[in-house]
Scaffold this active site. Structure first.
Site, PDB file in Angstrom:
ATOM      1  N   GLU A 231      25.548  56.837  14.423  1.00 33.17           N
ATOM      2  CA  GLU A 231      25.581  56.454  15.841  1.00 33.17           C
ATOM      3  C   GLU A 231      24.487  55.413  16.089  1.00 33.17           C
ATOM      4  O   GLU A 231      23.372  55.552  15.591  1.00 33.17           O
ATOM      5  CB  GLU A 231      25.295  57.709  16.668  1.00 33.17           C
ATOM      6  CG  GLU A 231      25.435  57.531  18.168  1.00 33.17           C
ATOM      7  CD  GLU A 231      24.922  58.765  18.918  1.00 33.17           C
ATOM      8  OE1 GLU A 231      23.923  59.384  18.483  1.00 33.17           O
ATOM      9  OE2 GLU A 231      25.522  59.106  19.946  1.00 33.17           O
TER      10      GLU A 231
ATOM     11  N   HIS B 101      22.664  65.949  16.480  1.00 33.99           N
ATOM     12  CA  HIS B 101      23.442  65.081  17.382  1.00 33.99           C
ATOM     13  C   HIS B 101      23.960  65.957  18.509  1.00 33.99           C
ATOM     14  O   HIS B 101      24.825  66.824  18.299  1.00 33.99           O
ATOM     15  CB  HIS B 101      24.594  64.477  16.559  1.00 33.99           C
ATOM     16  CG  HIS B 101      25.556  63.624  17.305  1.00 33.99           C
ATOM     17  ND1 HIS B 101      25.196  62.448  17.922  1.00 33.99           N
ATOM     18  CD2 HIS B 101      26.901  63.750  17.524  1.00 33.99           C
ATOM     19  CE1 HIS B 101      26.289  61.888  18.476  1.00 33.99           C
ATOM     20  NE2 HIS B 101      27.323  62.673  18.252  1.00 33.99           N
TER      21      HIS B 101
ATOM     22  N   GLU C 230      12.923  60.176  19.006  1.00 30.96           N
ATOM     23  CA  GLU C 230      13.649  59.857  17.776  1.00 30.96           C
ATOM     24  C   GLU C 230      12.975  58.720  16.992  1.00 30.96           C
ATOM     25  O   GLU C 230      12.876  58.766  15.769  1.00 30.96           O
ATOM     26  CB  GLU C 230      15.103  59.497  18.092  1.00 30.96           C
ATOM     27  CG  GLU C 230      15.943  60.713  18.446  1.00 30.96           C
ATOM     28  CD  GLU C 230      17.409  60.369  18.701  1.00 30.96           C
ATOM     29  OE1 GLU C 230      18.281  60.976  18.066  1.00 30.96           O
ATOM     30  OE2 GLU C 230      17.676  59.482  19.539  1.00 30.96           O
TER      31      GLU C 230
ATOM     32  N   HIS D 129      21.422  53.597  17.529  1.00 32.42           N
ATOM     33  CA  HIS D 129      20.186  54.075  18.154  1.00 32.42           C
ATOM     34  C   HIS D 129      19.318  52.890  18.570  1.00 32.42           C
ATOM     35  O   HIS D 129      18.109  52.912  18.383  1.00 32.42           O
ATOM     36  CB  HIS D 129      19.420  54.992  17.185  1.00 32.42           C
ATOM     37  CG  HIS D 129      19.922  56.404  17.169  1.00 32.42           C
ATOM     38  ND1 HIS D 129      21.094  56.752  16.556  1.00 32.42           N
ATOM     39  CD2 HIS D 129      19.428  57.550  17.731  1.00 32.42           C
ATOM     40  CE1 HIS D 129      21.291  58.060  16.718  1.00 32.42           C
ATOM     41  NE2 HIS D 129      20.314  58.568  17.417  1.00 32.42           N
TER      42      HIS D 129
ATOM     43  N   HIS E  44      17.824  59.444  23.948  1.00 37.13           N
ATOM     44  CA  HIS E  44      18.576  58.782  22.879  1.00 37.13           C
ATOM     45  C   HIS E  44      17.942  57.443  22.485  1.00 37.13           C
ATOM     46  O   HIS E  44      17.912  56.512  23.284  1.00 37.13           O
ATOM     47  CB  HIS E  44      20.024  58.557  23.306  1.00 37.13           C
ATOM     48  CG  HIS E  44      20.818  57.861  22.257  1.00 37.13           C
ATOM     49  ND1 HIS E  44      21.230  58.470  21.099  1.00 37.13           N
ATOM     50  CD2 HIS E  44      21.241  56.580  22.171  1.00 37.13           C
ATOM     51  CE1 HIS E  44      21.879  57.600  20.355  1.00 37.13           C
ATOM     52  NE2 HIS E  44      21.902  56.445  20.977  1.00 37.13           N
TER      53      HIS E  44
ATOM     54  N   GLU F 256      26.041  65.870  20.852  1.00 33.46           N
ATOM     55  CA  GLU F 256      27.469  65.978  21.135  1.00 33.46           C
ATOM     56  C   GLU F 256      28.196  66.938  20.180  1.00 33.46           C
ATOM     57  O   GLU F 256      29.302  67.395  20.485  1.00 33.46           O
ATOM     58  CB  GLU F 256      28.123  64.595  21.076  1.00 33.46           C
ATOM     59  CG  GLU F 256      27.768  63.699  22.244  1.00 33.46           C
ATOM     60  CD  GLU F 256      26.492  62.880  22.009  1.00 33.46           C
ATOM     61  OE1 GLU F 256      25.630  63.283  21.201  1.00 33.46           O
ATOM     62  OE2 GLU F 256      26.377  61.822  22.646  1.00 33.46           O
TER      63      GLU F 256
ATOM     64  N   ASP G  50      20.349  60.777  13.263  1.00 31.85           N
ATOM     65  CA  ASP G  50      20.886  62.116  13.540  1.00 31.85           C
ATOM     66  C   ASP G  50      21.216  62.886  12.263  1.00 31.85           C
ATOM     67  O   ASP G  50      21.391  64.106  12.296  1.00 31.85           O
ATOM     68  CB  ASP G  50      22.147  62.019  14.409  1.00 31.85           C
ATOM     69  CG  ASP G  50      21.841  61.524  15.814  1.00 31.85           C
ATOM     70  OD1 ASP G  50      20.667  61.259  16.131  1.00 31.85           O
ATOM     71  OD2 ASP G  50      22.787  61.377  16.605  1.00 31.85           O
TER      72      ASP G  50
END
Lengths: 252, 252, 252, 252, 252, 252
Positions: free
Chosen positions: D33, D120, D181, D35, D176, D122, D44
């Protein structure tokens, strides 16, 4: 036209027949299901297969695909139930998806009209769902197809019924393994019927609901839902002629 | 024993044969697939069906179930590919689930050993998955079953190959519609082969990978992957005898 | 070009590389599967991942996606079977749908050519099905994509085999955990191989059919299907060079 | 204990570690994904993988399985949305079934406790559903298993947050690609972060609902939902230490 | 406009309202789930249903579809868990596919904007997936639709929370069966609340992870996650007014 | 007993009622489907819901679960077809799996007998399949359950039909939106019927087969399959009394 069975053609012959999209493909859909001690397990396959071939011979517009032999689970009130040894059935989703894919393949070949010729009542809703999904799928891509779904017994008119059952018809609901199916099988596959083993019973009577798991005690122990006694090949021939004629008329 | 086809038995006869669980049920699994302009679309169905019946006649332990006619999608390098008119195939999941359910029904009847006799290479992984899931499912309930999966060509030994191909065998990979299948069909269904239409080709040569969508130009235009010229019923008989003998030996 | 691993790029760099649709995406698809007591569980992941990176370095047309580590169930005759502790596999439908969705995402990014680089024989049919469905799906929307599916061992030519196996090659079928895989691993990941634990066995011999549930007694107790003894990093290097060269040639 | 990665063990070593069922298996579940332009696509995956290995080193009860790299579709308000090139995601059902099967395989090996370590957001609902189905499935067979599902950020306490964000924390919802992160990645994979490309933005503000298809204009054009500016490896180390310590405490 | 409930219209009236595609259809999606001994099982259905109707009355752009009563499995930390008698839930895939099909039907009628008004936190991911798939499906055919997904509690602003919880809000996470839901139910369905049975508890405290199967001992024995004591119809009215106003504003 | 609706109970009351497994749970399963310009879209939901509540009041053995409102696709010959705006239906698999899961939840609560009370003919096969799978699933675990499936119209005896249709009954097949449904709705929900809009038609006549996509021209333009003219609340009351009495008798 002589050769109507797709599976017995070479691919070039088949291609030439279907490429314009004008030929209808009949797919017989049946079941392997007990039909009493006097009859084989495959009337629901052989009868639509036979009718399909006869219809193909009489019209120039249809071809016959290989039958789908294993159908949806036999239900107590229409086929005796799914607990008899020999009744060999698949789930609704397995049948639906298999039939969907077979029809899909024919559309890919160029066919635009498909006929599901049903020999087993319990298949109806699941193969209709397959047909509905397929028509929607191709319609959404701008490819208009048409799927006919028909069960041969729906073509037997009242006049014929009166002739076959002079003493009164107890209804299609309990005809499983009874005079209609047995007579047709005596006409087209006499070796698969042994009238000596036919068991006389009163027509089955059921409560107005179903239970799951099915209740074996509701079903006559022979497996049929009405008596096959009195079946003859002649009666079978009359019924078939009616079905073949009327179905041919649709496709001419 | 004479009658080995389940579908032609009445249910009581069938029940008595299977109730101890000792009978193995052979289910032929095939495909409707082009096999060149000289042959019908159904060798993958008819050959395992024939072998199953012969094996049943020679041993007392097996019965033959109705064939499953529509198989998994033809692949370019083993069956010419899924784009030929007449090649009528289903998705992997549809085949897997349909075969699973059919086997499940036989286990419910009391059968404990099932034989998937495969006539179409591409079916292998999907019907193996069905078999694996089924064995796991029933094993988890304390019902031990055993599913055999076999493809008839795997029983043709080197000696026989040497006899059939005195000038060298180009391998199973390109035998689609070639001498082996054609010879067998000439032996068991000569009316479905027309050697006048047989097209001579050099064995197909493929790159060491696949592409999707499949590339029609990779495939000889006749649809076979090697030449059927030189096929004879006699060769077919030799191959079949080998297969039937060896497969019978497993089940005795 | 230096950086070929998609997962190590930032999204803007990646976007600029793929937006014209000219880059091919290689997805290594492997398995976690026992390979004998002398080797780790991940050769089927690491080998295609390594080859993918090498191919990407030699051509300017490919990028490497993260590997899919868990593959389809190990089969007795190609991977020893799905009952060894450590062999950690998924069902056919789970693999098929997961791979389908991953490829679908790359097409949404603008990619038009995807390469499934397979390291585990058993994956083949299920990832081919995913590729076939995907190509059909996008083709039906007017988006033409191309999925290559290749297994690295199919690129090892006869000349190389003769060099690696001067005393004769017993065939790919029993190479599981044998000289080829072990030599490659010695070349690229020597720390994951311990030749002191390598068990010498005769090549496994199997009956010409499969059974489910699988029969552990058919498989050598070490888990490999042929002997890894004699493996060297040098042999591994020769094999890899062959594979990388030939695969690079396709994509140039 | 040194070696904690299952995939790098030989099967006999692994077997001996898991046969009593006492070892817990941690499966990192991540996503590919975007970032932001300053970071790779795989935080992730790498973060839970790193934490898993650290936890395994500190306790004697856990082993680390190969990560599942491709996760569920990025959502606008937690991951920027599923329309960025590089964000490479699968459907909910594909993820659920794949994770289910992987866990199932570990239980078959004898493992009774599995840890889904999520990287992650989701993924949460879909892997929870897999865990719930699995626990039910084996519980129904008398095999009691336990699946832990945890997301590493849920272990970052308020004290740490106060330390990392002295000027106030805008909430996990918009972290995010932000300081948390980015700092962790600077700590464990500094080569995959390029702070020169970090884009300063105000924390994203969203309406209190979602729309499908997602609306790209809702998302900052860099792809992160808050600013990564101010990230340091030191901050990352503090966060990781907190997570590793607390997670280790659960499994000791 | 008076009549806003689709199910109470005749089809011609409905047709005339939706044919231009301008009307939005609100589908309340709830759950049958315990909410403590003082409240019925259906607040998650009744509350979104009520809000939908109020929104429809205040705007001229929305119609209300029949609610979907059975939702996704209750989770320990948001709904007490799926093991309470009365908590009657379905799997993620069943909910996703059912909701997908219902929305699909509305699009076929000509509707282009659909609102999933959620009353049960656990539904979120699965109905979002349904919405995402649907938007993709129709978008791929050139039919642009828009699905809004909203949970009513996300519209309760901080000011209102301060008013309702003058002594401090312990967070949405533990509001299950607490003051917010109870107050709303007292306002709209007072007969379904019996405050005499309300059990005072401290807000539930959970570890920062989940386990499967869920651990009943984590959950207060009354089933709520915070205390309903202090709920009043007046508070409920304030909350509802806030939600209805803000949601109406979106659709005007 | 007064309160029979599960959804309006608190969980402890419900628990105490079901824990012995003696209570039957009735789940009304209906559809949102056009029933002519004179009637609302929900008779198929409201009628079984009403009957369920009446049956519950007369016996002490049943409780009523929330209705499932969206049913399987309307078919031309029984419901007018799935192309009318307002007819809002789901696929067979979505309905089957949703109903399966709802029943599964009730069995988990301790219930052992479930009644699917159907109000929409087209649901029959799919909810029967759900019931069959559920009974098999739990039976395989040693938990014997019983699912009743019944459609209220099957309880209307010939005597009643003679009373309602003194001039002859044209059969259930074309009763869609006709005198039976309209009269019942006039009796239980008179506000949802507007006899001024009732359109007089001759009973629909169909060919003995179906086509997909369905053919709108086969269906009377009002949407009913026979005339509702002559409907009265009194007739509705007679029919309902018959159904409620007979269904109550089963469960006493």
């Amino acid at each position: 036209m002589d050769n109507v069975k797709i599976e017995e053609m070479d691919w070039m012959t088949y291609r030439d027949l279907v490429k314009t999209g004008e030929k209808k493909i009949i797919i017989p859909v049946g079941a392997i299901e007990q039909h009493g001690p006097h009859m084989s397990l495959n009337p629901d396959v052989l009868i639509p297969e036979y009718i399909a071939k006869e219809v193909a011979k009489r019209t120039s517009s249809v071809l016959v695909a290989p039958a789908i032999s294993y159908g949806y689970k036999s239900q107590v009130k229409s086929g005796g139930g799914n607990f008899f040894p020999g009744t060999t059935c698949v789930s609704g989703s397995a049948l639906e998806n298999y039939v969907y894919d077979v029809m899909h393949a024919f559309v890919e070949h160029g066919c635009r009209e498909i006929v599901l010729l049903n020999g087993h009542f319990e298949n109806s809703a699941f193969i209709a769902e397959a047909a509905d999904r397929l028509a929607k799928h191709f319609g959404g891509k701008g490819i208009d197809i048409k799927v006919f779904m028909l069960s041969y017994w729906d073509f037997v008119g009242e006049e014929i019924i009166a002739k076959i059952f002079p003493e009164g018809f107890t209804g299609w609901a309990v005809e499983h393994g009874g005079i209609l199916e047995t007579s047709i099988m005596l006409c087209i596959h006499p070796k698969l019927v042994n009238m000596d083993k036919a068991v006389h019973i009163e027509p089955a009577v059921f409560p107005p609901y179903d239970v799951f798991p099915p209740e074996p005690s509701w079903v006559p122990s022979s497996g049929t839902l009405s008596s096959p006694v009195g079946s003859t090949a002649e009666k079978g021939g009359i019924i078939l002629e009616e079905c073949v004629t009327k179905i041919s008329n649709i496709f001419e």
